[in-house]
Scaffold this motif. Structure first.
Motif, PDB file in Angstrom:
ATOM      1  N   UNK A  37     -19.312 -36.019  -1.474  1.00 57.38           N
ATOM      2  CA  UNK A  37     -20.742 -36.335  -1.373  1.00 57.38           C
ATOM      3  C   UNK A  37     -21.516 -35.652  -2.493  1.00 57.38           C
ATOM      4  N   UNK A  38     -21.219 -34.362  -2.695  1.00 51.92           N
ATOM      5  CA  UNK A  38     -21.896 -33.592  -3.744  1.00 51.92           C
ATOM      6  C   UNK A  38     -21.619 -34.200  -5.113  1.00 51.92           C
ATOM      7  N   UNK A  39     -20.400 -34.714  -5.312  1.00 50.01           N
ATOM      8  CA  UNK A  39     -20.004 -35.259  -6.599  1.00 50.01           C
ATOM      9  C   UNK A  39     -20.364 -36.709  -6.814  1.00 50.01           C
ATOM     10  N   UNK A  40     -21.138 -37.320  -5.870  1.00 50.91           N
ATOM     11  CA  UNK A  40     -21.642 -38.695  -6.022  1.00 50.91           C
ATOM     12  C   UNK A  40     -20.549 -39.757  -5.944  1.00 50.91           C
ATOM     13  N   UNK A  41     -19.400 -39.428  -5.303  1.00 50.73           N
ATOM     14  CA  UNK A  41     -18.310 -40.415  -5.200  1.00 50.73           C
ATOM     15  C   UNK A  41     -18.357 -41.062  -3.821  1.00 50.73           C
ATOM     16  N   UNK A  42     -19.009 -42.209  -3.754  1.00 52.18           N
ATOM     17  CA  UNK A  42     -19.256 -42.838  -2.464  1.00 52.18           C
ATOM     18  C   UNK A  42     -17.965 -43.305  -1.794  1.00 52.18           C
ATOM     19  N   UNK A  43     -17.015 -43.811  -2.574  1.00 49.88           N
ATOM     20  CA  UNK A  43     -15.777 -44.325  -1.979  1.00 49.88           C
ATOM     21  C   UNK A  43     -14.947 -43.205  -1.372  1.00 49.88           C
ATOM     22  N   UNK A  44     -14.826 -42.081  -2.088  1.00 47.32           N
ATOM     23  CA  UNK A  44     -14.087 -40.944  -1.543  1.00 47.32           C
ATOM     24  C   UNK A  44     -14.792 -40.400  -0.299  1.00 47.32           C
TER      25      UNK A  44
END
Length: 416
Positions: free
Chosen positions: A242-249
């Motif tokens: 979430x913090x890293x902006x990776x919506x799929x992960x």
């Protein structure tokens, strides 16, 4: 009969020396141990995850000071029950009231306790897995001490499980495999009660090995431990995605956690934490949406309510990020710790009495809405920390506007 009690109850520690995982409270310099040695027990709240020893510590403390011990659940008790406890305390010369789920008491119920805590008739030991600061009234908080309990480490749980297989009160003589115990210690997530009760179920299947432990854990609970992934590793992966902006992960880890039986409300609280810690003022609506997702899940339950968590997860992953609030608060805590007694400037002090006004409290205070220039010219920080700068806005999202206003305000204070 004693042998019909659950294993966790039979092995409940009978002294502070038997309590595992809380050395900051029960060790040689721990406050709870010092209370027992002095035979002086303060009203308190023990807060921490399930299975960390809150009830056990309350019983040990009451016995250690020689006071009667009465247990109530705030889920079921009300003012009527509190009054009955007070009457019993009067007859017995005082008692220790253990109030489980203390955060569920409403304001009226909390107020009913106040005079009896003040007089010393009751010694309250509250227990909760929630943050008590959010639910307890300031009046009750001021009469309590707060002690955090930590999840038991894997090594503590391993030692506890081995004791259970040798102690006469436990399951002596049960055949077991070392790796099976470690597997159970890992899967328990710091919860001693869960670890012991699962061990008892595994032992009832014949012997404690990897197969019986997996069966006792259940497919859904054990799914979090397949391929060596532990619960907190998955939660960490969700938060960092979430913090890293990776919506799929983010969606992938949320799905794994829910499928593996993680408490959806725990995950909802984690999403709220992301909203304040990692999104912050870059998107102020993130907090509102995260809180709404928790409330929606509470209203709908599973599986319908899980979609609210999905919505919050996608929103948080795509939102601009800023940890300016988190960073500023850490700096503020450090400053407060370094200058805990810095006197509040006289102009900011409260002045409800003539004596305080005569001492200069409130003198020269400029009310912003009537005197903007004077408001900027007056002192706000104590002497010695006048130049303290804690908050710095980033350029992410809405904080770009915050940064410009902050710059203008600080320039205005500097000129004044």
């Amino acid at each position: 009969m004693r042998e019909m009690e659950p294993l966790a109850e039979r092995l409940r520690p009978r002294s502070l020396d038997e309590v595992l995982g809380q050395p900051h409270l029960t060790g040689p310099k721990g406050l709870l141990r010092r209370m027992l040695e002095a035979k002086r027990l303060s009203s308190m709240v023990l807060f921490g995850p399930p299975g960390t020893g809150k009830t056990t510590l309350a019983q040990i403390l009451a016995e250690g000071v020689g006071k009667p011990f009465l247990r109530l659940s705030a889920v079921e008790a009300g003012v009527k029950e509190v009054r009955a406890v007070v009457e019993r305390a009067r007859r017995e010369g005082g008692l220790v009231l253990f109030l489980d789920e203390v955060h569920r008491f409403n304001r009226t119920q909390q107020d009913a306790l106040l005079p009896h805590l003040e007089s010393g008739l009751l010694t309250l030991i509250g227990a909760t897995a929630e943050n008590p600061a959010f639910e307890l009234t300031p009046a009750l908080r001021s009469r309590l001490r707060f002690f955090p309990l930590r999840p038991l480490s894997e090594e503590d749980l391993l030692a506890l499980l081995k004791k259970a297989l040798t102690d006469p009160r436990g399951l002596p003589g049960t055949s077991f495999e070392e790796e099976a115990l470690r597997l159970l210690a890992q899967a328990a997530g710091g919860d001693a009660r869960f670890a012991l009760n699962t061990l008892e179920l595994a032992a009832s299947l014949g012997r404690v090995d990897a197969s019986s432990v997996k069966e006792a854990l259940g497919a859904e609970r054990f799914a979090m431990d397949r391929e060596g992934d532990q619960f907190y590793d998955l939660v960490s992966a969700l938060h960092k995605s979430l913090r890293g902006n990776h919506v799929d992960a983010s969606l992938y880890y949320l799905a794994r956690l829910l499928k593996a039986g993680a408490d959806p409300l725990y995950l909802a609280r984690r999403l709220i934490r992301v909203a304040v810690e990692d999104v912050g003022l870059a998107d102020p609506l993130a907090l509102r949406l995260a809180v709404a997702a928790k409330e929606a899940y509470e209203a709908l339950g599973s599986p319908e309510g899980e979609l609210a968590l999905v919505e919050a997860t996608v929103y948080l992953a795509l939102a601009p990020k800023s940890n300016s609030l988190y960073t500023a608060w850490k700096k503020a805590e450090e400053a407060a710790g370094a200058h805990p007694h810095a006197p509040v400037p006289l102009n900011l002090r409260n002045a409800p009495t003539g004596l305080q006004r005569a001492l200069g409290h409130g003198k020269g205070y400029a009310y912003y809405h009537e005197d903007k220039e004077g408001s900027f010219a007056q002192r706000y920080l104590p002497e010695g920390v006048e130049d303290l700068l804690l908050f710095e806005a980033t350029g992410e999202g809405w904080e770009e506007r915050v940064r410009e206003r902050l710059k203008a305000l600080r320039e205005r204070f500097r000129r004044s």
